[in-house]
Design an enzyme around this catalytic site. Structure first.
Site, PDB file in Angstrom:
ATOM      1  N   HIS A 105       0.801  -1.236   0.000  1.00 32.91           N
ATOM      2  CA  HIS A 105       0.000   0.000   0.000  1.00 32.91           C
ATOM      3  C   HIS A 105       0.832   1.283   0.000  1.00 32.91           C
ATOM      4  O   HIS A 105       0.522   2.232   0.717  1.00 32.91           O
ATOM      5  CB  HIS A 105      -0.950   0.022   1.200  1.00 32.91           C
ATOM      6  CG  HIS A 105      -2.093  -0.926   1.103  1.00 32.91           C
ATOM      7  ND1 HIS A 105      -2.475  -1.556  -0.051  1.00 32.91           N
ATOM      8  CD2 HIS A 105      -2.945  -1.377   2.062  1.00 32.91           C
ATOM      9  CE1 HIS A 105      -3.506  -2.341   0.176  1.00 32.91           C
ATOM     10  NE2 HIS A 105      -3.823  -2.261   1.445  1.00 32.91           N
ATOM     11  N   HIS A 179      -9.661   3.031   0.425  1.00 30.70           N
ATOM     12  CA  HIS A 179      -9.670   1.885   1.328  1.00 30.70           C
ATOM     13  C   HIS A 179     -10.736   2.025   2.420  1.00 30.70           C
ATOM     14  O   HIS A 179     -10.537   1.619   3.559  1.00 30.70           O
ATOM     15  CB  HIS A 179      -8.286   1.750   1.976  1.00 30.70           C
ATOM     16  CG  HIS A 179      -7.941   0.370   2.418  1.00 30.70           C
ATOM     17  ND1 HIS A 179      -8.566  -0.271   3.442  1.00 30.70           N
ATOM     18  CD2 HIS A 179      -7.017  -0.494   1.969  1.00 30.70           C
ATOM     19  CE1 HIS A 179      -8.047  -1.459   3.619  1.00 30.70           C
ATOM     20  NE2 HIS A 179      -7.102  -1.634   2.741  1.00 30.70           N
ATOM     21  N   TYR A 181     -13.763   1.209   4.746  1.00 31.83           N
ATOM     22  CA  TYR A 181     -14.430   0.005   5.262  1.00 31.83           C
ATOM     23  C   TYR A 181     -15.911   0.348   5.421  1.00 31.83           C
ATOM     24  O   TYR A 181     -16.237   1.253   6.195  1.00 31.83           O
ATOM     25  CB  TYR A 181     -13.892  -0.374   6.640  1.00 31.83           C
ATOM     26  CG  TYR A 181     -12.479  -0.898   6.714  1.00 31.83           C
ATOM     27  CD1 TYR A 181     -11.384  -0.101   6.375  1.00 31.83           C
ATOM     28  CD2 TYR A 181     -12.227  -2.193   7.164  1.00 31.83           C
ATOM     29  CE1 TYR A 181     -10.084  -0.585   6.484  1.00 31.83           C
ATOM     30  CE2 TYR A 181     -10.927  -2.682   7.279  1.00 31.83           C
ATOM     31  CZ  TYR A 181      -9.873  -1.865   6.933  1.00 31.83           C
ATOM     32  OH  TYR A 181      -8.581  -2.350   7.048  1.00 31.83           O
ATOM     33  N   GLU A 313     -12.102  -2.352  -2.804  1.00 33.64           N
ATOM     34  CA  GLU A 313     -11.049  -1.468  -3.309  1.00 33.64           C
ATOM     35  C   GLU A 313     -10.881  -1.614  -4.827  1.00 33.64           C
ATOM     36  O   GLU A 313     -10.150  -2.475  -5.310  1.00 33.64           O
ATOM     37  CB  GLU A 313      -9.721  -1.787  -2.604  1.00 33.64           C
ATOM     38  CG  GLU A 313      -9.781  -1.785  -1.081  1.00 33.64           C
ATOM     39  CD  GLU A 313      -8.661  -2.585  -0.469  1.00 33.64           C
ATOM     40  OE1 GLU A 313      -7.504  -2.460  -0.942  1.00 33.64           O
ATOM     41  OE2 GLU A 313      -8.923  -3.342   0.467  1.00 33.64           O
TER      42      GLU A 313
HETATM   43  C1  G6D Z   1      -4.327  -6.759   5.412  1.00 33.10           C
HETATM   44  O1  G6D Z   1      -4.229  -8.291   3.577  1.00 33.10           O
HETATM   45  C2  G6D Z   1      -4.940  -7.196   4.103  1.00 33.10           C
HETATM   46  C3  G6D Z   1      -4.909  -6.066   3.116  1.00 33.10           C
HETATM   47  O2  G6D Z   1      -5.569  -6.446   1.911  1.00 33.10           O
HETATM   48  C4  G6D Z   1      -5.587  -4.850   3.728  1.00 33.10           C
HETATM   49  O3  G6D Z   1      -5.525  -3.777   2.824  1.00 33.10           O
HETATM   50  C5  G6D Z   1      -4.878  -4.484   5.018  1.00 33.10           C
HETATM   51  O4  G6D Z   1      -4.905  -5.572   5.913  1.00 33.10           O
HETATM   52  C6  G6D Z   1      -5.572  -3.325   5.718  1.00 33.10           C
HETATM   53  O5  G6D Z   1      -2.954  -6.567   5.232  1.00 33.10           O
END
Ligand code: G6D
Length: 350
Positions: A105, A179, A181, A313
Site C-alpha cells: 500500500h 480503502h 471500510y 477497493e
Molecule cells: C491486510 O491483507 C490485508 C490487506 O488487503 C488490507 O488492505 C490491510 O490488511 C488493511 O494486510
C-alpha cells in the site's frame, strides 16, 4: 448542497481540515486533507434513520498511528509488491519493506500518510473537494515526480464520485484506490457477516502465503468466490476453501470485473435495507472482509473486531509489475492517468 470545512487538528504546524459534504437528501460525507481519508458517511436506512456506514475514529491521532487504512486513498501502488522491488526500463527499484519482505500500500509514507492540498468544489449539481499532491521523484523508492489529483464529488442522486488523475515526468508505477471500510448496519450496530455482496466477476486471483497473487486467475464457478447471484458474506467465508482459510477465514482477494458502469458491485444489508452500488472503470476490485481487524481500537465507540467492515477497493490487479499477463499499471512519462469509481447509496424497495 453545501461543503462545511473545519479545522480538526495540526500536523507539523500544518492544519488538518475536515470537509463535510451535504446534499439535499441528507447524505453527508466527511473527509479530510490527511490521506484524503473519508471519516464518515451518513445515509438513511429503510425507515429513514440517518446513521454512519463507515469505520473510522472520533479523534485524529489514531489515523496517524494505528489505522488499518480506514477511509484512505492508497498509493503510489495499492496492494503488495513482492520482494519490495521491481524492474522498469532495465533498472531495479527498491522499495521499503513495510510488510515482512514485501511492500504494501505505497509504503510507510504512502498517500494515506501525506497532507494533501485541498480546494472546495461547488457546482449546481454536485459539491466536493479536490485534493492534490506532488510525490517527489524517488519518494518511497518509486521513480518520477508524480502529480496526483483526487476529487470527491457528492451529487443529488446520492452518489459519491471519486476521480483520480495523475501524470509523471518519468516512467513509474501507479495503482490508486480508496480503502474505506463499509458497514451498512448503521453506527456499526452489527458486523458485516449478514451483508449480501453481488459482484459481476467470473474470475479471481489466487494468493500465496504472503497474500500476493501467484499469477493464477481462477474461475469462481462452484467456489465461495462465485458472487454473481449475490451471497451472504458469512455463507461465503464460513467454508473450508483453502483460499478462504489462507487469508484468515475471509475474503482478501482481487476479483476481475466482467463489466463496467453496469452496477458491477452491489453490497446490501437486508436488516437495515441499506444498499451500496459501485461502478468503476478499473479492471478489478479487492474484497477485504476485515479478517485482520485487531481488538484495541475504538471505532466510534465500538471496540474493533474481525468482520466489522468490508473494503471494496477498485483498482488494477495487485503486483501486476511481476505478472506480465495482468494489465500493466506502468504510468508512462507525461501520460495521463485517470480512473473513476462511483458509490451510490440507496435503500431496498420494500
Ligand atoms: C491486510 O491483507 C490485508 C490487506 O488487503 C488490507 O488492505 C490491510 O490488511 C488493511 O494486510
Amino acid at each position: 448542497m453545501k461543503v462545511i470545512p473545519e479545522k480538526w487538528a495540526e500536523i507539523n504546524q500544518q492544519p488538518v481540515i475536515s470537509f463535510t459534504l451535504i446534499n439535499d437528501h441528507g447524505i453527508e460525507i466527511t473527509c479530510m486533507n490527511y490521506g484524503c481519508i473519508i471519516t464518515k458517511i451518513i445515509a438513511p436506512d429503510k425507515n429513514g434513520n440517518y446513521e454512519n456506514i463507515v469505520l473510522g475514529f472520533n479523534r485524529f491521532e489514531p489515523y496517524l498511528t494505528n489505522s488499518p487504512y480506514f477511509g484512505a486513498v492508497i498509493g503510489r501502488v495499492a496492494g503488495r509488491i513482492q520482494g519490495a522491488s521491481f524492474e522498469l526500463d532495465g533498472k531495479i527499484y527498491r522499495l521499503c519493506k513495510n510488510e515482512n519482505n514485501n511492500h504494501l500500500h505505497g509504503g510507510i509514507k504512502g498517500f494515506h500518510h501525506v497532507l494533501w492540498d485541498a480546494e472546495i468544489v461547488e457546482k449546481d449539481e454536485e459539491i466536493g473537494v479536490r485534493f492534490s499532491y506532488t510525490s517527489p521523484d524517488g519518494e518511497e523508492g518509486y521513480p518520477g515526480a508524480v502529480h496526483v489529483q483526487v476529487t470527491y464529488l457528492l451529487n443529488k442522486e446520492n452518489e459519491l464520485i471519486i476521480s483520480y488523475h495523475a501524470h509523471s515526468d518519468k516512467n513509474t508505477l501507479l495503482n490508486l484506490t480508496n480503502h474505506t471500510y463499509f458497514n451498512l448496519s448503521g453506527n456499526i450496530k452489527r458486523d458485516i457477516l449478514d451483508h449480501e455482496l453481488k459482484i459481476k466477476s467470473d474470475r479471481f486471483l489466487e494468493l500465496d502465503q504472503e497474500l500476493i497473487p501467484t499469477g493464477a486467475i481462477l474461475d469462481v464457478t462452484n467456489t465461495p468466490f462465485d458472487l454473481r447471484q449475490g451471497k451472504k458474506i458469512k455463507d461465503g467465508i464460513m467454508t473450508n476453501h483453502s483460499q478462504i482459510e489462507l487469508v484468515g477465514q475471509g475474503y482478501d482477494h482481487p476479483f476481475v470485473l466482467n463489466t463496467h458502469h453496469d452496477e458491477e458491485i452491489v453490497l446490501q444489508d437486508p436488516e437495515s435495507g441499506r444498499t451500496l452500488t459501485i461502478e468503476t472503470d478499473e479492471v478489478g476490485v479487492v474484497v477485504y472482509t476485515g479478517n485482520q481487524l485487531q481488538s484495541g481500537m475504538d471505532i466510534y465507540g465500538v471496540p474493533s473486531r474481525k468482520y466489522l467492515g468490508i473494503c471494496l477497493e477498485t483498482q488494477g490487479l495487485p503486483d501486476a509489475v511481476h505478472h506480465p499477463h495482468f494489465p500493466s499499471y506502468v504510468l508512462q512519462a507525461n501520460q495521463n492517468y485517470s480512473s473513476v469509481t462511483k458509490y451510490k447509496f440507496g435503500v431496498l424497495k420494500s
